[in-house]
Design a protein around this motif. Structure first.
Motif, PDB file in Angstrom:
ATOM      1  N   TYR A 191     -75.267  22.385  22.536  1.00  0.00           N
ATOM      2  CA  TYR A 191     -74.706  21.582  23.620  1.00  0.00           C
ATOM      3  C   TYR A 191     -73.852  22.454  24.529  1.00  0.00           C
ATOM      4  N   GLY A 215     -67.066  21.378  11.099  1.00  0.00           N
ATOM      5  CA  GLY A 215     -67.103  20.172  11.917  1.00  0.00           C
ATOM      6  C   GLY A 215     -65.708  19.634  12.149  1.00  0.00           C
ATOM      7  N   TYR A 235     -72.184  21.755  18.943  1.00  0.00           N
ATOM      8  CA  TYR A 235     -73.127  20.657  18.875  1.00  0.00           C
ATOM      9  C   TYR A 235     -72.386  19.330  18.757  1.00  0.00           C
ATOM     10  N   LYS A 236     -72.987  18.299  19.331  1.00  0.00           N
ATOM     11  CA  LYS A 236     -72.521  16.947  19.074  1.00  0.00           C
ATOM     12  C   LYS A 236     -73.023  16.528  17.698  1.00  0.00           C
ATOM     13  N   GLU A 237     -72.074  16.055  16.872  1.00  0.00           N
ATOM     14  CA  GLU A 237     -72.381  15.660  15.500  1.00  0.00           C
ATOM     15  C   GLU A 237     -72.895  16.863  14.722  1.00  0.00           C
ATOM     16  N   ASN A 238     -74.058  16.757  14.025  1.00  0.00           N
ATOM     17  CA  ASN A 238     -74.519  17.815  13.136  1.00  0.00           C
ATOM     18  C   ASN A 238     -75.437  18.782  13.863  1.00  0.00           C
ATOM     19  N   SER A 293     -63.511  16.136  14.378  1.00  0.00           N
ATOM     20  CA  SER A 293     -63.533  14.926  15.195  1.00  0.00           C
ATOM     21  C   SER A 293     -62.391  15.008  16.202  1.00  0.00           C
ATOM     22  N   MET A 342     -65.384  11.824  19.630  1.00  0.00           N
ATOM     23  CA  MET A 342     -66.606  12.584  19.392  1.00  0.00           C
ATOM     24  C   MET A 342     -66.486  13.389  18.103  1.00  0.00           C
ATOM     25  N   ASP A 343     -67.623  13.523  17.412  1.00  0.00           N
ATOM     26  CA  ASP A 343     -67.745  14.413  16.266  1.00  0.00           C
ATOM     27  C   ASP A 343     -68.497  15.657  16.724  1.00  0.00           C
ATOM     28  N   TYR A 344     -67.912  16.823  16.465  1.00  0.00           N
ATOM     29  CA  TYR A 344     -68.498  18.079  16.892  1.00  0.00           C
ATOM     30  C   TYR A 344     -68.752  18.978  15.681  1.00  0.00           C
ATOM     31  N   SER A 345     -69.704  19.892  15.857  1.00  0.00           N
ATOM     32  CA  SER A 345     -69.952  20.949  14.884  1.00  0.00           C
ATOM     33  C   SER A 345     -69.997  22.274  15.633  1.00  0.00           C
ATOM     34  N   ASN A 365     -62.198  17.161  24.681  1.00  0.00           N
ATOM     35  CA  ASN A 365     -63.117  16.020  24.730  1.00  0.00           C
ATOM     36  C   ASN A 365     -62.845  15.177  25.968  1.00  0.00           C
TER      37      ASN A 365
END
Length: 365
Positions: free
Chosen positions: A332, A287, A318-321, A289, A257-260, A251
């Motif tokens: 992403y 997912g 992906y960022k978040e969901n 963080s 950041m929250d990633y999936s 990161n």
């Protein structure tokens, strides 16, 4: 007031005599070494501007100053006529003056630090922060010890010393007792320029410009020695049998950041430089963080659920969901491996639908 002075004097006398005799400039060198080690190794100070403020002189000036002080312990006074004779013969000059000492300190520091790094490259420690810090600090302390010993062996009048009092008196005279109005204006401009430069440098260090925001996304595998490498990925799989891979996220977005991550196995066709997905099976998703400037890794056991030659094993970040329909285009970050999957002799070519989330569709990616 006198009691405070007496207390400080008594504390000063508690120090070893060799420490009390240490010249002020060499004591300042040791102080910079201690301050730099503290700023670099203390967790709460590692990301503060103090690390830069003390680190730059530590690398660019301090080692060379200690080295030059060891080579030239004597003062570099201007030669004067020999009054014991009738001739105007000049005494031989030894040592170097302040300007030469400063210039040589910068030059030798720029030579010494890379040389130490080169030597460390051939050691088991390598060129890393802590080994370099220890090596440069050790060299500086050793050179400072030699410089102090050689300087104290000289008569007091021949020892080099930084003329703090002379500098202060000269600056006071030039700034507050100018000869005319022009000098007053020039002095005022000089003071304003110095203050402006100091404020600009302080602001640049304290509020550094953020670099480009990005996220590292990578897949690694374990080699024969147990190290994680980006090479020799497994390409031959069997339906229902697992092989480990390691997914990593770095990161650099300057915030948490929250990633999936979605992992899919896809049958694709390539025509006219266009890749079209015919069938895909989602193998797993998860997912996590990740804090700013931190790296996260996790082992994944890849278990293929469809057979075929030259299948695309896609890792979608992906960022978040993730969206309802994850694809290579809307990810992403995307990574993929080309693998071959064969069926076992004891099972059918297809895995029961209840054991895996699957979806079959056709789209270009």
């Amino acid at each position: 007031m006198s009691s405070d002075s007496d207390r400080v004097h008594r504390l000063w006398l508690l120090l070893p005599r060799s420490v009390r005799r240490l010249p002020a400039d060499l004591a300042a060198v040791l102080a910079v070494v201690v301050l730099t080690c503290t700023a670099v190794l203390t967790p709460g100070l590692q990301q503060t501007p103090l690390r830069v403020l003390v680190g730059l002189p530590f690398v660019l000036f301090i080692p060379g100053y200690a080295f030059i002080a060891a080579l030239f312990p004597e003062t570099g006074k201007t030669a004067e006529p020999d009054t014991d004779t009738d001739t105007s013969e000049m005494r031989s000059e030894t040592g170097i003056d302040g300007i030469e000492r400063v210039a040589l300190s910068f030059g030798t520091s720029i030579a010494i630090v890379p040389m130490i790094g080169l030597l460390l490259n051939f050691t088991p420690w390598g060129i890393r922060l802590v080994p370099i810090l220890v090596a440069v600090s050790g060299f500086t302390v050793f050179a400072t010890g030699i410089a102090a010993t050689r300087r104290l062996e000289l008569p007091p009048e021949e020892r080099f010393r930084v003329p703090y009092e002379d500098w202060a008196e000269t600056a006071k005279t030039e700034l507050f007792e100018p000869d005319d109005r022009t000098d007053k204006v020039l002095n005022a401009l000089l003071v304003l320029s110095v203050l402006l430069a100091a404020v600009s440098v302080t602001y640049a260090v304290a509020v550094p410009k953020q670099g480009e925001a990005f996220t590292e996304f990578y897949v690694l595998t374990e080699n024969e020695t147990g190290d994680l490498v980006a090479d020799d990925y497994p390409t031959e799989y069997t339906v229902g049998e697992s092989k480990p891979l390691y997914v990593g996220i770095g990161n650099h977005e300057h915030r948490q950041m929250d990633y999936s991550v979605v992992v899919e196995l896809q049958k694709v066709t390539i025509s006219n430089n266009t890749t079209r997905v015919q069938t895909e099976r989602e193998l797993t998703r998860f997912g996590t963080s990740v804090g700013a400037n931190e790296t996260w890794q996790q082992q994944l056991n890849i278990t293929p659920t469809i057979e075929g030659q030259r299948l695309r094993l896609a890792f979608l970040l992906y960022k978040e969901n993730p969206p309802a329909e994850p694809t290579v285009k809307n990810a992403y970050r995307e990574l993929h491996l080309w693998v071959n999957v064969t069926a076992t002799q004891s099972t059918q070519h297809r895995v029961p639908p209840s054991s895996v989330s699957s979806k079959e569709q056709s789209y270009a990616s």
